[in-house]
Design a protein around this motif. Sequence first.
Motif, short mmCIF file in Angstrom:
data_model
loop_
_atom_site.label_atom_id
_atom_site.label_comp_id
_atom_site.label_asym_id
_atom_site.label_seq_id
_atom_site.Cartn_x
_atom_site.Cartn_y
_atom_site.Cartn_z
N ARG A 180 7.40 -10.82 32.85
CA ARG A 180 8.45 -11.66 32.28
C ARG A 180 9.30 -10.91 31.26
NH1 ARG A 180 7.70 -17.46 29.07
NH2 ARG A 180 9.89 -17.66 28.47
N ASP A 181 8.68 -10.10 30.38
CA ASP A 181 9.45 -9.42 29.35
C ASP A 181 10.43 -8.43 29.96
OD1 ASP A 181 7.41 -7.74 30.15
OD2 ASP A 181 6.36 -7.82 28.25
N VAL A 182 10.00 -7.74 31.02
CA VAL A 182 10.90 -6.81 31.72
C VAL A 182 11.99 -7.58 32.45
CG1 VAL A 182 11.04 -4.98 33.44
CG2 VAL A 182 9.04 -5.12 31.94
N ARG A 183 11.62 -8.71 33.06
CA ARG A 183 12.59 -9.54 33.78
C ARG A 183 13.66 -10.07 32.81
NH1 ARG A 183 9.06 -12.37 36.27
NH2 ARG A 183 9.03 -14.20 34.92
N ASP A 184 13.25 -10.43 31.61
CA ASP A 184 14.20 -10.92 30.61
C ASP A 184 15.21 -9.84 30.23
OD1 ASP A 184 13.04 -13.40 30.61
OD2 ASP A 184 11.89 -13.09 28.77
N LEU A 185 14.74 -8.59 30.15
CA LEU A 185 15.67 -7.49 29.87
C LEU A 185 16.66 -7.31 31.02
CD1 LEU A 185 13.40 -4.68 28.33
CD2 LEU A 185 14.95 -6.23 27.15
N MET A 186 16.15 -7.35 32.25
CA MET A 186 17.01 -7.14 33.41
C MET A 186 18.02 -8.28 33.58
SD MET A 186 17.21 -4.66 35.63
CE MET A 186 15.55 -3.99 35.86
N LEU A 187 17.65 -9.47 33.12
CA LEU A 187 18.53 -10.62 33.22
C LEU A 187 19.84 -10.39 32.48
CD1 LEU A 187 18.70 -13.53 34.32
CD2 LEU A 187 17.66 -14.31 32.18
N GLN A 188 19.82 -9.55 31.47
CA GLN A 188 21.03 -9.27 30.71
C GLN A 188 22.06 -8.50 31.53
OE1 GLN A 188 20.37 -7.73 26.73
NE2 GLN A 188 18.38 -8.71 26.60
N ASN A 189 21.65 -7.98 32.67
CA ASN A 189 22.58 -7.25 33.55
C ASN A 189 23.23 -8.14 34.60
OD1 ASN A 189 22.13 -4.65 32.41
ND2 ASN A 189 20.19 -4.51 33.52
#
Length: 259
Positions: free
Chosen positions: A154-163
């Motif tokens: 989830r934490d990595v997914r949240d970062l990628m969501l910013q793209n």
Amino acid sequence: MLLNVIERRPLQADTRLPVVFLHGLFGRARNMGFLQRQASQTRRALALDLRNHGESPHGPMDYPKMVEDVLETLEAHNALPAVLIGHSMGGKLAMIAALQHPEQVAALLVADMAPARTGYGQSTLAEKMLHLKFPPFLDRKAATTLLEKLIDKRDVRDLMLQNVRLGQNPGWEIGLPEIMASMPNIENWPYMPEGHAYDGLTLFIRGEHSPYIGAQHQAVMNRLFPRHRLETLPNVGHWLHAEDPKGFSKLMMKFLAEV
């Protein structure tokens, strides 16, 4: 190429050298926001969107070009010399900048990256991202569900969501075609001749469960960065600054106090 910069300054004027954050592949400057806020308590802190990422221009990628981008941008902001802090691809970029331009790098912190050729599935992830089908409209909740197909954590997914560009006509904001075409360069490590070394203070931080820094890398780390030390952040993988930001910040602030 001038890059997009997010800058923070301490409340009181400070004469210490600035610190510069360089994100990893598929990251962006604001991914480093928590760490940048911590660093800016005591000194000027700049976070850069590297080419093809965030709000920076797009174009072919290799490390010589990216080093030029970073130094040109920092010179334009009167932020040289600086302490460089880089994660993953940004860590590799920071190492190369230090080796090629040691007079501009006051100290070096490298997060989960060795001076070596890497990969570990990033090309596969980029390929999946490139072919991801977006609906005509996308809000944040639906985008999170969509990215669950690609990214488990989830934490990595949240970062990628910013793209992801939300709303009408959604899609990727980053330059995915340029990144895909440049993956051999991104995963590579440029040849450094014997005797080429950075003698500044250097800290490597590895994630306990990450394969990016191993015993096989110790000899080249000793040769290229003779004043380095290695710390391990427990119970995290490659995205260590997202998985344990407080633990990473503690190591980072201790290092900055030494510079």
